[in-house]
Design a protein around this motif. Structure first.
Motif, short mmCIF file in Angstrom:
data_model
loop_
_atom_site.label_atom_id
_atom_site.label_comp_id
_atom_site.label_asym_id
_atom_site.label_seq_id
_atom_site.Cartn_x
_atom_site.Cartn_y
_atom_site.Cartn_z
N PRO A 19 18.16 5.00 8.62
CA PRO A 19 19.13 4.86 7.53
C PRO A 19 20.52 4.44 8.00
O PRO A 19 21.24 3.74 7.31
N TRP A 20 20.90 4.87 9.22
CA TRP A 20 22.23 4.48 9.73
C TRP A 20 22.24 2.99 9.98
O TRP A 20 23.16 2.28 9.65
N GLU A 21 21.16 2.54 10.63
CA GLU A 21 21.15 1.13 10.99
C GLU A 21 21.12 0.26 9.74
O GLU A 21 21.73 -0.80 9.70
N PHE A 22 20.42 0.73 8.72
CA PHE A 22 20.33 -0.02 7.47
C PHE A 22 21.73 -0.20 6.88
O PHE A 22 22.14 -1.31 6.51
N THR A 23 22.49 0.91 6.84
CA THR A 23 23.84 0.87 6.27
C THR A 23 24.74 -0.01 7.13
O THR A 23 25.46 -0.87 6.63
N LEU A 24 24.65 0.19 8.45
CA LEU A 24 25.48 -0.58 9.37
C LEU A 24 25.17 -2.07 9.32
O LEU A 24 26.07 -2.90 9.37
N ALA A 25 23.89 -2.40 9.22
CA ALA A 25 23.48 -3.80 9.24
C ALA A 25 24.09 -4.53 8.05
O ALA A 25 24.65 -5.62 8.20
N MET A 26 24.02 -3.90 6.87
CA MET A 26 24.61 -4.54 5.69
C MET A 26 26.12 -4.64 5.86
O MET A 26 26.75 -5.62 5.47
N ALA A 27 26.71 -3.59 6.47
CA ALA A 27 28.15 -3.57 6.70
C ALA A 27 28.57 -4.70 7.62
O ALA A 27 29.56 -5.39 7.38
N GLU A 28 27.81 -4.90 8.68
CA GLU A 28 28.19 -5.93 9.65
C GLU A 28 28.18 -7.32 9.01
O GLU A 28 29.10 -8.10 9.21
N VAL A 29 27.14 -7.58 8.22
CA VAL A 29 27.06 -8.91 7.58
C VAL A 29 28.19 -9.06 6.57
O VAL A 29 28.81 -10.12 6.47
#
Ligand code: FAD
Length: 480
Positions: free
Chosen positions: A148-158
């Motif tokens: 779940p962290w990576e999911f949130t971060l990934a959208m944040a990075e883009v």
């Protein structure tokens, strides 16, 4: 002046920022903590729900299956760790069997595919370690597990790559409508102006709502506690196992994680303090009892960490998504399955904002996609080439999880670099294993300080103020 200010950088705020970043809009994402995903989005069961739990007439029911499918699609596009495992809801007695039938019918109506009601024998054929006492189960092949962290971060990075401005360390304390825009005030002497404001403040979403509208819902903070078990205990089960749900929630779950550990929990306890993520002996005992009933051979001594998350439940029992005031959108009371629904909530939010007058013109140039190097997953024969190219990949920092210095440094160079030891953990995976950072923590601290050009004394473990080192004891710090 921004077109849109989103309050809250959890998975919901982030999913909306990701969606809006593909339009010609200026967007600010405001977060009270020092990082993304510091609320419910980091402490949950990490399940991509198939979509049979919510009733079809609820908003959750209408957004679940779309959210689940879009989650898988985004995980592929953004290189987010996930696995489709399927799930079983298990029943020990007749009354629970009739709950399974209700869930089956709801699931079919919500659009879930491949649902099956199976008997106890078939359940144990699929999951041999489950209890002989289980009489029936509901199988849902589309359920899965996610980071779940990576999911949130990934959208944040883009989103950040495409122009969204991330504003951490800013707690929103006031919102004032000025006739054509909002003035957003913080605990800091600073102001942001925005034509539209979106409330994605999780467990505080009722407080933000009340800054601009009369009270329409009340958050009832409901804590869920967990055991995290070391992977040496497994394989225990291959799919997500739910105890038949009650009025309190989905019931205790035994779930593999994407890193092959096991999560056991949560319970459900209404609490006063919205920020109370402590775990309790009573909670742990209750979870342990329910889990052992499902899986009698379960050995809870393999526990490597306990944690708790706080659900933004409301008495309405559903998400609260609507334009509640002039140019003000609530994405509030996003309880479970909010992680799964985040992409469909974001789609709905963008539609509502457009209807309310936000001009939505697609950008001609939008940079999507994301790739992450996970050194331990690279085939052995390619590793040497990697190390030759960058010797930092030859230095293992986290021995439990085999995470290299190269991966930590790469995480530091991404669109939103980590600011804390746990920030590195969430990006690179250090400290996720058996020793929980006991060995690698000091080395991660050194690398973090070196790469961000900070004094080691200023490095935090996690949230603001969680400093690790308090003073130098021997002098001569290399960073002076
Ligand atoms: C125990 C538990 C288990 C769950 N399990 C699952 C699951 O397996 N699958 C699933 O789909 N869903 C699950 N959920 C639900 C899911 O985790 C949440 O619905 C989702 O994470 C909510 O995201 P959010 O962005 O709305 O809230 P959050 O992630 O809480 O984000 C809200 C953000 O707003 C910030 N904020 C608050 N107040 C302010 C302010 N005044 N100013 C600025 N920022 C502010 C907070 O710091 C926070 O970062 C679970 C939830 C819990 C608690």
């Amino acid at each position: 002046m921004y077109d849109v200010a989103i309050i809250g950088a959890g998975v919901v705020g982030r999913a909306l920022a990701y969606t809006l970043s593909s339009f010609e809009l200026s967007v600010a994402l405001i977060e009270k903590e020092n990082e993304v995903a510091m609320g419910a989005s980091r402490a949950n069961t990490a399940i991509i729900h198939a979509g049979f739990d919510p009733t079809p007439e609820s908003m959750m029911g209408q957004l679940s299956v779309e959210g689940m499918r879009r989650c898988y699609q985004l995980c592929e596009e953004l290189d987010v760790e996930h696995r489709k495992t399927g799930s079983l809801v298990v029943a020990f007695e007749e009354s629970q069997k009739s709950v399974l039938e209700i869930l089956y019918r709801q699931g079919v109506e919500n659009g879930c595919q491949g649902l099956e009601l199976i008997d106890g024998q078939e359940t144990r054929r699929r999951e041999p370690k489950l209890s002989e006492g289980i009489q029936a189960a509901l199988w849902a092949p589309e359920a899965g597990v996610i980071n779940p962290w990576e999911f949130t971060l990934a959208m944040a990075e883009v989103a950040v790559r495409n122009g969204v401005v991330f504003m951490p360390d800013r707690e929103v304390t006031g919102l004032a409508w000025q006739g054509d825009h909002y003035q957003v005030t913080f605990s800091l002497p600073e102001v942001v102006q925005a034509r539209f404001v979106v409330n994605a403040a999780g467990v505080n979403s009722d407080l933000i709502h009340q800054m601009v509208a009369t009270s329409a819902f009340e958050i009832v903070p409901t804590r869920g506690e967990y055991y995290l078990l070391d992977r040496t205990v497994g394989p225990l089960v291959h799919s997500v196992i739910f105890y038949s749900p009650t009025t309190q929630g989905k019931g205790v779950t035994i779930s593999p994680t994407i890193h092959d550990n096991f999560i056991i929990g949560p319970n459900s306890e209404i609490i006063e303090d919205r920020s109370d993520t402590g775990v309790t002996r009573t909670g742990m005992d209750h979870i342990g009892e329910m889990a052992i009933q499902m899986l009698p051979s379960l050995d809870l001594r393999a526990n490597i960490r306990n944690y708790a998350g706080v659900r933004a439940n409301s008495r309405r029992g559903d998400f609260y998504i609507r334009m509640s005031a002039e140019h003000f959108l609530d994405l509030a009371a996003i309880k479970s399955p909010g992680l799964t629904c985040a992409p469909s909530i974001a789609r709905l939010a963008a539609d509502l904002l457009e209807e309310a007058g936000l001009p939505m013109r697609k950008k001609s140039l939008w940079k999507g996609g994301r790739r992450v190097i996970r050194f331990k997953e690279i085939p052995e024969e390619e590793r040497q080439a990697f190390i030759k190219d960058n010797p930092l990949y030859g230095r293992v920092i986290c021995r439990c999880e085999t995470i290299t210095e190269g991966e930590i440094v790469a995480a530091m160079k991404r669109e939103i670099p980590p600011v804390s030891i746990d920030g590195v953990k969430r990006r690179a995976g250090t400290g996720m294993g058996r020793c929980q950072g006991g060995f690698c923590g000091p080395r991660v601290l050194e690398i973090l300080a070196r790469e961000s050009n900070r004094h080691p004394l200023t490095v935090e473990e996690d949230g603001m103020g969680s400093f690790i080192l308090t003073a130098e004891t021997k002098g001569g710090c290399a960073h002076d």
